[in-house]
Design an enzyme around this catalytic site. Structure first.
Site, mmCIF file in Angstrom:
data_model
loop_
_atom_site.group_PDB
_atom_site.id
_atom_site.type_symbol
_atom_site.label_atom_id
_atom_site.label_comp_id
_atom_site.label_asym_id
_atom_site.label_seq_id
_atom_site.Cartn_x
_atom_site.Cartn_y
_atom_site.Cartn_z
ATOM 1 N N GLY A 12 0.790 -1.166 0.317
ATOM 2 C CA GLY A 12 -0.061 -0.164 -0.147
ATOM 3 C C GLY A 12 0.852 1.216 0.143
ATOM 4 O O GLY A 12 0.382 2.245 0.825
ATOM 5 N N SER A 14 1.682 3.269 -2.393
ATOM 6 C CA SER A 14 1.489 4.366 -3.497
ATOM 7 C C SER A 14 0.957 5.537 -2.901
ATOM 8 O O SER A 14 1.182 6.851 -3.778
ATOM 9 C CB SER A 14 0.442 3.789 -4.342
ATOM 10 O OG SER A 14 -0.795 3.553 -3.880
ATOM 11 N N ARG A 15 0.632 5.857 -1.635
ATOM 12 C CA ARG A 15 0.224 7.126 -1.173
ATOM 13 C C ARG A 15 -0.073 7.043 0.341
ATOM 14 O O ARG A 15 0.137 5.971 0.938
ATOM 15 C CB ARG A 15 -1.198 7.507 -1.764
ATOM 16 C CG ARG A 15 -2.514 6.446 -1.500
ATOM 17 C CD ARG A 15 -3.771 6.778 -2.164
ATOM 18 N NE ARG A 15 -4.702 6.024 -2.149
ATOM 19 C CZ ARG A 15 -6.035 6.033 -2.316
ATOM 20 N NH1 ARG A 15 -6.329 7.091 -3.140
ATOM 21 N NH2 ARG A 15 -6.746 5.199 -1.979
ATOM 22 N N VAL A 65 -2.011 -7.395 -3.666
ATOM 23 C CA VAL A 65 -1.585 -8.202 -2.382
ATOM 24 C C VAL A 65 -2.618 -8.935 -1.988
ATOM 25 O O VAL A 65 -2.452 -9.833 -0.804
ATOM 26 C CB VAL A 65 -0.824 -7.336 -1.438
ATOM 27 C CG1 VAL A 65 0.476 -6.736 -1.834
ATOM 28 C CG2 VAL A 65 -1.867 -6.289 -1.014
ATOM 29 N N ASN A 91 0.448 -2.626 4.906
ATOM 30 C CA ASN A 91 -0.411 -1.125 5.110
ATOM 31 C C ASN A 91 -1.353 -1.254 3.991
ATOM 32 O O ASN A 91 -2.457 -0.483 4.087
ATOM 33 C CB ASN A 91 0.452 0.077 4.734
ATOM 34 C CG ASN A 91 -0.439 1.050 4.549
ATOM 35 O OD1 ASN A 91 -0.889 1.702 5.593
ATOM 36 N ND2 ASN A 91 -0.436 1.760 3.370
ATOM 37 N N SER A 143 -6.515 -0.044 12.468
ATOM 38 C CA SER A 143 -7.313 1.120 12.908
ATOM 39 C C SER A 143 -7.890 1.118 14.236
ATOM 40 O O SER A 143 -8.242 0.083 14.684
ATOM 41 C CB SER A 143 -8.482 1.244 11.651
ATOM 42 O OG SER A 143 -9.357 2.218 11.915
ATOM 43 N N TYR A 156 -15.337 -3.543 7.622
ATOM 44 C CA TYR A 156 -14.032 -3.010 7.444
ATOM 45 C C TYR A 156 -13.461 -2.953 9.264
ATOM 46 O O TYR A 156 -12.236 -3.652 9.190
ATOM 47 C CB TYR A 156 -14.249 -1.368 7.424
ATOM 48 C CG TYR A 156 -12.950 -0.620 7.495
ATOM 49 C CD1 TYR A 156 -11.755 -0.738 6.526
ATOM 50 C CD2 TYR A 156 -12.552 0.411 8.383
ATOM 51 C CE1 TYR A 156 -10.880 -0.265 6.635
ATOM 52 C CE2 TYR A 156 -11.559 1.150 8.438
ATOM 53 C CZ TYR A 156 -10.501 0.726 7.576
ATOM 54 O OH TYR A 156 -9.177 1.808 7.497
ATOM 55 N N LYS A 160 -9.891 -5.009 10.443
ATOM 56 C CA LYS A 160 -9.126 -4.344 11.408
ATOM 57 C C LYS A 160 -8.936 -5.078 12.608
ATOM 58 O O LYS A 160 -7.827 -5.083 13.056
ATOM 59 C CB LYS A 160 -9.257 -2.900 11.324
ATOM 60 C CG LYS A 160 -9.218 -1.873 10.040
ATOM 61 C CD LYS A 160 -7.947 -2.307 9.430
ATOM 62 C CE LYS A 160 -7.775 -1.311 7.897
ATOM 63 N NZ LYS A 160 -6.450 -1.409 7.608
ATOM 64 N N ILE A 189 -6.918 10.168 10.348
ATOM 65 C CA ILE A 189 -5.681 10.606 9.731
ATOM 66 C C ILE A 189 -5.976 11.502 8.332
ATOM 67 O O ILE A 189 -6.753 10.765 7.625
ATOM 68 C CB ILE A 189 -4.663 9.579 9.521
ATOM 69 C CG1 ILE A 189 -4.279 8.648 10.955
ATOM 70 C CG2 ILE A 189 -3.227 10.117 8.668
ATOM 71 C CD1 ILE A 189 -3.612 9.306 11.823
#
Length: 248
Positions: A12, A14-15, A65, A91, A143, A156, A160, A189
């Site tokens: 993860g 890329s950003r 992934v 991530n 999270s 989600y 997590k 975040i």
């Protein structure tokens, strides 16, 4: 902290948080393998890594992934290109917002695959080389909703929360080989994932933060690199909450 001669793999990457983690590893001396699906964004991360430290080596790996074999291949490619693997950060993740009664089975499967199974596959892929070298550190990015739950995020939050049990179990399995496994649980975040929130929702979340501000990806990356460092050499199986005080 110094990671001279060390190699980190970040999924993860890329950003957002993943990019910040990769940059922080490089700033502290590590070479970094970057894994994500978006090739153009990975190139941007690679440029940021090289800007953080002159001479930093990177290896960009375009991979999904959620596929177990892709994780095995990413780890093999990292070792082939950068010589070893000392740190692995799971991530990769994606929000899955829907009320329980409206979530379709395919949505549940996707939430668990992206946010939980991908981390399981990465742990499995890095376990053997880390056990052979009798050292290593793995960090899973969870999270705070994995600790608190959240209405409208059952899938989600379940994924997590699963990461926290995964971290503890793998920590117990690999501890005898000096491989440590921990998790971080970020709160609110500032990332692309939170940019879509309405001003009303943002105000609601920020009102619960004792420090009075949203977190930044760099607030998380510093904790991740700490957990990989020798300063945390006696820390394993733990979850570090990075939320500005919301859960205290």
């Amino acid at each position: 902290m110094s990671f001279d001669g060390k190699v980190a793999l970040v999924t993860g990457a890329s950003r957002g948080i993943g990019r910040a983690i990769a940059v922080e590893f490089a700033r502290l001396g590590a070479d970094v393998a970057l894994v994500a699906r978006n090739a153009a964004a990975l190139d941007e991360t690679a440029a940021a890594v090289k800007a953080a430290r002159n001479g930093a080596r990177t290896h960009a790996i375009v991979a999904d992934v959620t596929d177990a074999a892709a994780n095995d291949e990413a780890v093999a490619a990292t070792i082939a290109q950068l010589g070893r693997i000392d740190f692995a950060v799971a991530n990769a993740g994606q929000a899955a917002d829907a009320l329980l009664v409206r979530m379709k089975p395919a949505d549940v499967d996707a939430a668990l695959t992206i946010n939980l199974k991908s981390a399981f596959y990465l742990c499995s892929a890095v376990a053997k080389p880390m056990m052979r070298q009798r050292s290593g550190a793995i960090v899973l990015v969870s999270s705070i909703v994995g600790l608190t739950g959240n209405a409208g995020q059952a899938g989600y939050a379940a994924a997590k929360a699963g990461l926290l049990g995964l971290a503890k179990s793998v920590a117990k399995e690999l501890g005898s080989r000096n491989v440590r496994v921990n998790a971080v649980a970020p709160g609110f975040i500032e990332t692309a994932m939170t940019e879509a929130l309405s001003e009303q929702a943002r105000a609601h979340f920020l009102a619960t933060v004792p420090l009075g501000r949203a977190g930044t990806p760099e607030d998380v990356s510093g904790v991740v690199t700490f957990l990989c460092s020798d300063a945390a050499r006696y820390v394993t199986g733990q979850t570090i909450v990075v939320d500005g005080g919301v859960l205290m």
